[in-house]
Design a protein around this motif. Structure first.
Motif, short mmCIF file in Angstrom:
data_model
loop_
_atom_site.label_atom_id
_atom_site.label_comp_id
_atom_site.label_asym_id
_atom_site.label_seq_id
_atom_site.Cartn_x
_atom_site.Cartn_y
_atom_site.Cartn_z
N LEU A 233 47.11 36.47 46.14
CA LEU A 233 47.80 36.59 44.98
C LEU A 233 48.90 37.61 45.31
N ARG A 234 48.75 38.48 46.07
CA ARG A 234 49.88 39.67 46.40
C ARG A 234 50.97 39.10 47.23
N ASN A 235 50.55 37.94 47.92
CA ASN A 235 51.66 37.36 48.86
C ASN A 235 52.53 36.00 48.15
N MET A 236 52.08 35.90 47.22
CA MET A 236 52.75 34.80 46.29
C MET A 236 53.95 35.22 45.39
N THR A 237 54.85 34.33 44.92
CA THR A 237 55.70 34.81 43.92
C THR A 237 55.17 34.32 42.68
N VAL A 238 54.89 35.30 41.74
CA VAL A 238 54.20 35.49 40.56
C VAL A 238 55.35 35.62 39.42
N HIS A 239 55.71 34.71 38.61
CA HIS A 239 56.55 34.87 37.48
C HIS A 239 55.66 35.08 36.20
N ASN A 240 55.71 36.18 35.75
CA ASN A 240 55.29 36.82 34.51
C ASN A 240 55.99 36.64 33.28
N LEU A 241 55.48 35.31 32.39
CA LEU A 241 56.25 35.09 31.35
C LEU A 241 56.00 35.91 30.32
N SER A 242 55.11 36.84 30.31
CA SER A 242 54.68 37.72 29.17
C SER A 242 55.36 39.06 29.37
N ARG A 243 56.04 39.24 30.17
CA ARG A 243 56.82 40.55 30.34
C ARG A 243 58.37 40.23 30.30
N PHE A 244 58.80 40.43 29.03
CA PHE A 244 60.02 40.10 28.66
C PHE A 244 61.49 40.89 29.18
N ALA A 245 62.33 40.59 29.75
CA ALA A 245 63.64 41.33 30.28
C ALA A 245 64.45 42.05 29.17
#
Length: 362
Positions: A233-245
């Protein structure tokens, strides 16, 4: 031997063990409801309840058998086996209770759907690991004593063998343990977050629980669970949709490809009508207080890509929102007689006419 003589042959320790196990067996269901969380499911709770009751029944049977067969205080190998199993089970139960108390004290309280849960943090996980090591050492020493290794040399030999086994296998479990602590310490993802794995927009799931060696994710599209090693999981690209910019929410896009003959006014009318219908639909939680953005985002040799940007905050429904928005787009396009077909990249040319034979002068 009658029942009175049998009862008189029991020592106070045996009577205490029998009474304790009978009380635990009698109040097993309400006791486990206090120990284990209610969100683990009925099947899982039933399995733990059956295992707990089986352990108590075995304890009563073997303690009674040992007292009857060896009234002078001796022991048999079945009793030792039972003692080892009970020591391991009690250690696991104590670890579970300890980890839950630590999570309630040093974890973060968070809403997951309609229920309130306590999620792991770096501090709670680190304290749980330290407590687990201490409980494991205590259980290990108890097991060694139960098996009859009383001298320091014998106990040291057993501990040495176990230490060598841990050293040889540390490459398979230490990286995941450390990665789990890093994930919790970074706070980039937490339980309840909606994430996208990689660049595939269909691989969207909710982080259910970050455990010691792996992270459990609920796949929103197929409604199943995914187990990913913490190292992977650390080596993957993870998009966190719950953390808004920004406070507006998650910025979504409705994208079409149309020919250059379609005017800007037609595209604007199409998207504006889709947004108008979406605001009247209770199943589409669009953030209506923000104006949508209609932009030409890409131009090519054969088509223009137009995008309509809108905002949502109900990220658990992101797949449903995308599907309903696409359905509205197709409906409005048919009503406005606007073609959304991808322009043909290569036009098939007609077959050239056959050439007449060349006549040469005689």
């Amino acid at each position: 031997m009658n029942w009175q003589m049998l009862f008189e042959s029991f020592s106070p320790m045996i009577l205490f063990l029998l009474g304790s196990n009978l009380l635990l067996l009698l109040f097993s269901r309400p006791l486990l409801k206090l120990v284990f969380p209610e969100d683990d499911g009925q099947e899982r709770f039933k399995g733990r309840l059956n295992m707990f009751r089986l352990a108590n029944i075995l304890a009563v049977v073997f303690v009674t058998a040992n007292a009857v067969l060896h009234p002078e205080g001796g022991t048999i190998w079945l009793t030792r086996t039972l003692g080892v199993l009970l020591a391991i089970y009690v250690g696991w139960l104590c670890f579970y209770i300890m980890s839950r108390l630590i999570r309630r004290r040093w974890g973060n309280e968070r809403k997951r759907g309609e229920e309130t849960v306590f999620i792991e943090t770096y501090n709670s996980r680190l304290l749980t690991v330290i407590g687990g090591v201490v409980i494991s050492i205590v259980v290990l020493v108890a097991v060694i004593r139960i098996l009859g290794y009383n001298t320091l040399l014998e106990a040291g030999g057993v501990l040495g063998v176990i230490g060598v086994m841990l050293a040889l296998t540390q490459g398979s479990w230490v990286p995941d343990l450390v990665s789990g602590l890093v994930i919790l310490n970074s706070r980039l993802i937490a339980e309840g977050d909606i994430i996208q794995l990689g660049e595939d927009s269909r691989q969207i799931g909710m982080v259910f629980r970050t455990k010691v060696f792996f992270t459990e994710i609920l796949h929103l599209a197929n409604n199943h669970r995914i187990l990913i090693q913490n190292t992977k999981l650390r080596n993957m690209t993870v998009h966190n949709l719950s953390r808004f910019a920004s406070a507006k929410g998650l910025r979504e896009a409705l994208v079409i490809n149309v020919s250059y003959s379609v005017t800007e006014q037609q595209v604007n009318a199409l998207f504006e009508r889709v947004i108008e219908l979406s605001r009247d639909n209770p199943d589409l939680p669009i953030e209506n207080q923000y104006e949508v953005e209609i932009r030409a985002t890409r131009g090519g040799d054969y088509a223009v890509e137009w995008s309509c940007f809108y905002y949502i905050k109900e990220t658990r429904q992101v797949l449903k929102i995308r599907q309903l928005m696409l359905a509205l787009l197709l409906q409005v396009a048919r009503e406005q007689n606007l073609s959304l077909e991808t322009p043909i990249l290569y036009q098939q040319q007609s077959t050239p006419p056959a050439l007449s034979p060349v006549e040469y002068p005689g």
